[in-house]
Design an enzyme around this catalytic site. Structure first.
Site, short mmCIF file in Angstrom:
data_model
loop_
_atom_site.label_atom_id
_atom_site.label_comp_id
_atom_site.label_asym_id
_atom_site.label_seq_id
_atom_site.Cartn_x
_atom_site.Cartn_y
_atom_site.Cartn_z
N CYS A 176 0.80 -1.26 0.21
CA CYS A 176 -0.01 -0.10 0.07
C CYS A 176 0.99 1.06 0.05
O CYS A 176 2.08 1.22 0.08
CB CYS A 176 -0.86 0.01 1.01
SG CYS A 176 0.05 -0.16 2.70
N CYS A 216 3.38 1.68 2.65
CA CYS A 216 4.96 1.22 2.90
C CYS A 216 5.61 2.04 2.08
O CYS A 216 6.94 2.10 2.38
CB CYS A 216 4.42 -0.31 2.00
SG CYS A 216 3.69 -1.59 2.77
N CYS A 218 38.85 -27.43 -27.59
CA CYS A 218 38.75 -28.51 -26.53
C CYS A 218 37.89 -27.69 -25.52
O CYS A 218 37.56 -26.47 -25.45
CB CYS A 218 39.93 -28.75 -25.84
SG CYS A 218 40.75 -27.83 -25.07
N CYS A 235 39.41 -24.74 -23.51
CA CYS A 235 39.14 -23.40 -24.32
C CYS A 235 37.75 -22.71 -23.52
O CYS A 235 37.83 -21.77 -23.51
CB CYS A 235 39.41 -23.59 -25.73
SG CYS A 235 40.78 -24.29 -26.74
N ASP A 240 -4.29 -29.90 -17.86
CA ASP A 240 -5.36 -29.09 -17.63
C ASP A 240 -6.49 -29.77 -18.45
O ASP A 240 -6.08 -30.59 -19.43
CB ASP A 240 -5.18 -27.71 -18.20
CG ASP A 240 -6.31 -26.88 -18.33
OD1 ASP A 240 -6.93 -26.67 -17.41
OD2 ASP A 240 -6.59 -26.39 -19.56
N ASP A 254 -3.27 -21.02 -17.97
CA ASP A 254 -2.50 -21.81 -17.19
C ASP A 254 -1.02 -21.25 -16.85
O ASP A 254 -0.33 -22.32 -16.11
CB ASP A 254 -2.34 -23.40 -18.02
CG ASP A 254 -3.73 -23.65 -18.19
OD1 ASP A 254 -4.52 -23.81 -17.25
OD2 ASP A 254 -3.90 -24.29 -19.25
#
Length: 829
Positions: A15, A18, A87, A90, A515, A722
């Protein structure tokens, strides 16, 4: 000079009080000049003097009050090409030096793609500074542009050709040197002029001269290897340079001693080992690069689908133009058999389109006016006029390519083990090589062990063998090559896996939560039953449709679709009223019996208007038990009938759920629908556990409960309502397609809009992780056994050492075997 401005995300700000409290505390703190909190965005901006107060002190003023603070950084994420990677050492070097720079949030380097993805604060560090830093260690960074990609592809072709030619040079000269040095020992004829017994100096000099072209062919090993040694970041090149370099230097020293008259050194020359090692490693490098090129074939195949030309309607005529000229809003003519150039909507025509390259579905999809079409799909036998909706990088195909590239460039958590080991590997190997050669030299010189050569030659053999066999390439390629092939194969099957981490997590899933609407069911309610008490079926439908056309409820849409399908005209409506949770009412005008007041809805609205439907309740209950929603219809005080509406179950749902159970997965259905309908659907498809009547927020909580119980959860949804549950789940799987492919909330997107690919995604993940573990096992075994053998651990028992040439061949083929194993995933079905 010391004033800085920082932005933070503030948690638990509920709020305006705060906001006032945070601002008051910060503004009253010495050193803080300004503090602003935005309640809507939950952002805090603080300007403070670093000389007076540190950032941690700013946070300590707020966090103890119960608020959380997370810095909002202006991060840029860039993927660029790195040249000079040979390699895993590296990779480790680049990641270490870049991550140590101020302003770097994260960096991931992929050996297989030779690309790095870095997130950095552009206000602190620039990309050019990153390039400059890695340049100090012998690597080159380049931005990825279309021009650079094309040039890099051409360079790769030239590099492969060069590598093969260099291998030919090395193997030809190496074979000649090998014949000269070893021929007479194995009974082959060698001309006296260069025989070691007849003319030892010429024997040595010919080998020296013939070695020069091979050393030149292998110059990159020496340039790169010693440069990285100097930078205290040794790599595979350093091992090869040290090993073969030691062989050549010792041989040159031996040649000089022969010149001085010490012909004993004729048996201590290592020219043939040095050149054959370079030849074999060159062959291995060539085969490895050929194999690595095949790992990205899925991307190349997708890119190859992009159309270069389009038939465009312009001024009433059809003209063929380059795809770059096509703009949103243009209308294209798609002829039979043509590839659709870009995303759009059909404005005229009927045809079937093959979308297999995007969805993995082999059955063509019918397209009519209003249907969406996607670039790179193939038109069937009809002509279509398509209005362009997306072009260039915004098309579905381009976004798929981008997603797959990002996934292939990402790291799976399992790769961290290889990264950690590789960062220490090369220095440790150099140490083992030096220590083991010194030990053998000492014990041989003291006569503690009987050696098959002089102590110096024996020690040199040990040094070269250890350095040459200990290549960390196979370790570095084990994970990224499998991820590249696995995600690429997924894309071909219509399964878009967004990251290496998602790929790894999916194999651990033991619970799949579906779902209901749009996943287990089609997601489009349809009229299934019309039970009329007094009117003809079409008349009853027309009555309900006339009223429901004013409603926004999904069930109303189902009725309207059925009315339109039967091509029924509707009555005019006045005094329309919607009663939330019950139904709708209104007066139909100009019916054959005049104006009629109609009531449509559930039992509650019938009771509200005192309409007796008791004798029809049983009939309605039976429909409810079948998973259908029933709406009752009445006119004034007379019951007229009922209409049942249901969201049809997908044909594949039952077999998919059975397949998941067969591979050891628990299946749960989670839905906001009423429990009675949900249980009916669940029974039909074989789901035993149902959680019904939950909101999207409650779905999130239900997923969390399962995780707290120790479950590894995959949530399957349509990616719209979802989203919270998809995000909370260990793996979010969106049944999407089309514009949904970039859903942020999902880790995996199924392009086919069908859940049949859910078990396929899990099986692909399992196959890929199995492949990675196989690769890592053989890479570890190879180095774990190879180094001790090369160090002479078996010599006291067998009397034999590992020949440096055999070590070189083994090292060269280890990487090829790892990449070849990963390529097996291309045939995953």
């Amino acid at each position: 000079m010391f004033k800085v401005e920082k932005r933070y995300r503030v948690g638990n700000v509920t709020c305006q009080s705060c906001v006032a409290l945070i601002e008051k505390i910060l503004k009253s703190t010495n050193g803080i000049e300004e503090a602003r909190v935005n309640l809507a965005t939950e952002e805090l901006v603080v300007k403070f003097d670093e000389k007076v107060i540190k950032e941690d002190e700013v946070k300590n003023k707020i966090v103890p009050l119960g608020y959380s603070l997370d810095e909002i950084k202006d991060l840029k994420t860039v993927t660029f090409i790195i040249k000079g990677l040979h390699c895993q050492s590296c990779v480790g070097t680049v990641e270490k030096i870049v991550s140590g720079m101020k302003g770097i949030e994260s960096i991931a380097v992929n050996l297989a793609t030779e690309k790095a993805t870095v997130s950095y604060d552009s206000t602190i560090v620039k990309l050019s500074e990153i390039f400059h830093m890695i340049g100090k260690f012998g690597y080159t960074g380049e931005r990825i542009t279309e021009e650079v990609v094309d040039r890099r592809a051409e360079e790769k072709k030239l590099e492969l050709k060069k590598e093969f030619n260099e291998f030919l040079v090395a193997i030809i000269f190496g074979a000649i040197i090998f014949y000269i040095s070893m021929g007479s020992m194995i009974g082959l004829p060698v001309p006296n002029v260069i025989h070691y017994d007849v003319n030892p100096l010429l024997f040595a000099m010919v080998q020296l001269i013939l070695s020069i072209p091979v050393v030149y062919v292998g110059r990159d090993f020496y340039i790169s290897g010693f440069k990285k040694l100097k930078s205290k970041a040794p790599s595979m090149d350093s091992l090869i340079a040290l090993g073969t370099g030691a062989a050549f230097v010792y041989s040159i020293y031996g040649t000089f001693k022969i010149y001085e008259g010490d012909i004993q050194f004729v048996h201590n020359l290592y020219y043939e080992s040095g050149v054959v090692i370079i030849a074999l490693i060159s062959l291995g490098k060539y085969l490895e690069n050929v194999s690595k090129g095949k790992t990205s074939e899925a991307i190349k195949k997708l890119m190859g689908l992009q159309s270069k030309r389009a038939n465009l309607f312009r001024d009433g005529k059809v003209v063929t133009v380059d795809i770059e000229e096509v703009e949103v809003g243009d209308v294209l003519l798609i002829k039979p058999g043509e590839s659709i150039p870009t995303d759009g909507v059909v404005v005229d025509g009927i045809s079937s389109v093959d979308e297999a390259m995007l969805t993995g579905e082999s059955i063509p999809v019918k397209k009519i006016e209003g249907s969406k079409v996607y670039g790179a799909t193939i038109n069937g036998t009809g002509s279509l006029k398509v209005k362009v909706t997306e072009t260039g990088e915004n098309t579905t195909l381009s976004r798929i390519i981008r997603l797959v590239e990002n996934a292939q460039g990402s790291k799976a958590p399992i790769a961290r083990m290889a990264d950690i080991i590789s960062s220490y590997f090369v220095p440790i190997v150099i140490g083992i090589a030096i220590i083991s050669s010194l030990i053998w030299y000492i014990v041989g010189s003291l006569g503690l062990v009987s050696l098959n050569a002089t102590p110096s030659v024996f020690a040199l053999t040990i040094l070269i063998s250890v350095l040459v066999i200990a290549c960390p390439c196979s370790l570095g390629l084990a994970t990224p090559t499998a991820i590249m092939v696995g995600t690429g194969r997924g894309a071909e099957l219509g399964i878009l896996i967004k990251s290496g981490e998602a790929l790894e997590k999916t194999c651990k899933v033991d619970t799949v939560v579906f779902d209901k609407t749009g996943t287990i069911t089609v997601g489009k309610p349809t009229v299934t039953n019309i039970l009329s008490n007094r009117l003809e079926e079409n008349v009853l439908l027309k009555v309900v449709g006339s009223l429901e056309q004013n409603s926004e409820h999904p069930l109303a849409d189902a009725v309207i679709r059925e009315v339109n399908l039967r091509k029924l005209d509707m009555f005019s409506v006045r005094s329309f009223n919607s009663i939330t949770g019950e139904g709708v009412t209104g007066t139909l005008e100009d019916t054959p019996v005049g104006d009629v007041e109609v009531i449509v809805g559930n039992k509650k609205i019938m009771d509200r208007y005192s309409i007796n439907i008791d004798e029809h309740i049983k009939e309605g209950e039976e429909l409810f038990d079948q998973g259908k929603t029933v709406i009752y219809i009445a006119a004034k005080d007379t019951y007229l009938g009922m209409i049942a509406i249901a969201d049809k179950v997908r044909e594949s749902s039952k077999s998919v759920i059975e397949e998941l159970k067969n591979i050891g997965i628990d299946v749960i259905m989670l839905t906001g629908d009423n429990e009675r309908t949900a249980k009916a659907i669940a029974k039909e498809v074989g789901v035993t556990r149902v959680i019904a009547e939950v909101s999207p927020e409650q779905k999130y909580s239900q997923i969390k409960k399962l995780q707290i119980a120790g479950k590894k959860v995959a949530m399957v949804g349509d990616g719209i309502n979802d989203s919270p549950a998809l995000t909370q789940a260990d793996i979010g799987i969106a049944v999407g397609g089309g514009a949904d492919i970039a859903l942020e909330s999902a880790d995996i997107v199924l392009m086919s809009k069908n859940i049949k690919d859910v078990p396929k995604a899990i099986e692909l993940s399992r196959a890929t992780m199995k492949n990675i573990k196989q690769n890592l096992f053989w890479a570890f075994i190879y180095n774990g056994l190879g180094i001790p053998v090369a160090a002479g651990i078996l010599y006291p028992f067998t009397g034999h050492l590992l020949n440096p040439m055999i070590a070189g061949a083994a090292m060269a083929m280890s990487s090829v075997s790892v990449v070849s194993n990963a390529l097996r995933l291309k045939w995953f079905k």
